[in-house]
Design an enzyme around this catalytic site. Structure first.
Site, PDB file in Angstrom:
ATOM      1  CE  LYS A 134     -30.170  30.194  -3.877  1.00  0.00           C
ATOM      2  NZ  LYS A 134     -29.351  29.953  -5.091  1.00  0.00           N
ATOM      3  CB  THR A 135     -30.968  37.343  -4.331  1.00  0.00           C
ATOM      4  OG1 THR A 135     -30.089  36.529  -3.548  1.00  0.00           O
ATOM      5  CG2 THR A 135     -31.064  38.725  -3.701  1.00  0.00           C
ATOM      6  CG  ASP A 159     -28.372  33.996  -0.170  1.00  0.00           C
ATOM      7  OD1 ASP A 159     -28.831  32.858  -0.410  1.00  0.00           O
ATOM      8  OD2 ASP A 159     -27.614  34.600  -0.947  1.00  0.00           O
ATOM      9  CB  THR A 170     -26.604  26.153  -3.041  1.00  0.00           C
ATOM     10  OG1 THR A 170     -25.615  26.239  -2.011  1.00  0.00           O
ATOM     11  CG2 THR A 170     -26.769  27.515  -3.693  1.00  0.00           C
ATOM     12  NE  ARG A 201     -25.086  34.994  -9.520  1.00  0.00           N
ATOM     13  CZ  ARG A 201     -25.105  34.342  -8.360  1.00  0.00           C
ATOM     14  NH1 ARG A 201     -24.136  33.492  -8.061  1.00  0.00           N
ATOM     15  NH2 ARG A 201     -26.092  34.538  -7.505  1.00  0.00           N
TER      16      ARG A 201
END
Length: 357
Positions: A83-84, A128, A177, A236
């Site tokens: 997302k970032t 975030d 999330t 990740r």
């Protein structure tokens, strides 16, 4: 006539200083650490999530054609899907200023006000964990997102008065999330919603190959597939495993990472060929052996493995459900027939055949 951004004419010297302090306190320093070498910079470099990328490409091109700020974007996904990274990619594609902050860091209204007052025209503010934004800040954000202004109270007591501060048109990218914990008034102010899904093995293989090239790691094709299969559908985790496997290969004295080296490394890391970790195995075994395959509530199952219900739901369950080992039902969690086969346990031995009923 509307006051221009940061034009404080018509207010007292004390009030002017108060507003300037808010602006100065919110200025963010440049990132001294540099960007992660593995982070893509453009949509072409961002692998996977093809549907989301196609839609974003259309929205970005339209905004640039009209010379306008991009509409506010709401990003939803499990942790670790990028997302970032996607937010920075959007800023790069727009060729605009980018600021990033996590919602828990924003403590007081002046924190958010200062950041918004410093936003450049068409700039992007990435928030975030936006579901953790405090109510008073959320209410301030409503007006800022819709009307591009802030109503700020100056002074105290009977001398207090409200001044309206216009803002440059900007874009909020909110990431979470837990979409269900975002209030409806805030959610409806986002014009674009992007839901990111866990990555299939084929897309993770492309990410593993790209990351290995950037890190100058030689991987065999079988090794690429092995790492991708153990990455739980999450880039990740894939990038983390690449680094750990590289470390293992260096100690072994191998210049190329082969499938055998990956298998040995995964055994050391307690990750099986299906990408399941020790805690995943415990969750499934407890579900089958202690609770007859379910249904059992999330709280009860989490306690049995020493985790919080939130960790169980956010981290472990998405991958187990995607792999077909677990089902969520209205009555609780249920082990599937595939989970029984994983442990070579006869379906029904512990009282449940892996069905929903």
């Amino acid at each position: 006539m509307a006051r221009k951004k940061n034009d404080f004419t018509g207010i007292s010297a004390e009030e002017k200083e108060e507003l300037k302090k808010i602006l100065l306190s919110s200025e963010q320093p440049e990132d001294a650490g540099g960007e992660n070498v593995l982070r893509p910079k453009t949509l072409d470099q961002f692998l996977g999530q093809e549907k989301a990328k196609k839609n974003l490409s259309i929205f970005i091109q339209a905004a640039k054609t009209r010379n306008e700020a991009l509409d506010h974007i709401f990003l939803v996904s499990p942790p670790g899907l990028g997302k970032t990274t996607l937010a920075t990619v959007i800023a790069n594609e727009m060729g605009t200023d980018f600021k990033s902050v996590t919602a828990p860091v924003l403590d007081k209204p002046k924190d958010l006000a200062g950041i918004l007052m410093n936003m450049q025209p068409s700039g992007i503010l990435f928030i975030d964990e936006i579901h953790r934004l405090k109510p008073q800040l959320e209410e301030m954000l409503y007006v800022a997102m819709e009307d591009f202004r802030i109503d700020w109270v100056l002074g105290q007591g009977i001398s207090a008065r409200t001044t309206r501060i216009p803002l440059n048109r900007f874009t909020i990218i909110g990431a979470t999330t837990k979409a269900g914990k975002v209030s409806s008034p805030l959610y409806t102010r986002f014009g674009i919603t992007i839901r990111m899904e866990l990555y299939p093995v084929e897309e993770l293989e492309l990410i593993v190959k790209r990351s290995s090239r950037l890190l100058n790691i030689r991987l065999s094709d079988d090794a690429v597939n092995r790492i991708a299969s153990c990455s739980r559908g999450t880039p990740r985790i894939a990038n983390r495993l690449i680094r750990r496997v590289r470390d293992y290969a260096v100690v072994k004295g191998s210049e190329e990472v082969t499938a055998d080296i990956v298998s040995e490394a995964m055994e050391k890391f307690d990750i099986d060929k299906n990408g399941l970790e020790v805690q995943d195995i415990r969750i499934l075994k407890n579900l089958i052996m202690l609770y007859n395959g379910g249904p059992v509530g999330a709280e009860t199952l989490a306690i049995s493995v020493g985790e919080s219900a939130q960790t169980l739901e956010d981290f472990f369950e998405p991958y187990l459900i995607q792999c077909g080992y677990l089902q969520r039902t209205s009555r609780g969690r249920v082990a599937t027939t595939k989970a029984y086969e994983l442990f070579d346990i006869e379906a029904g031995r512990y009282g449940n055949k892996g069905s929903l009923f």
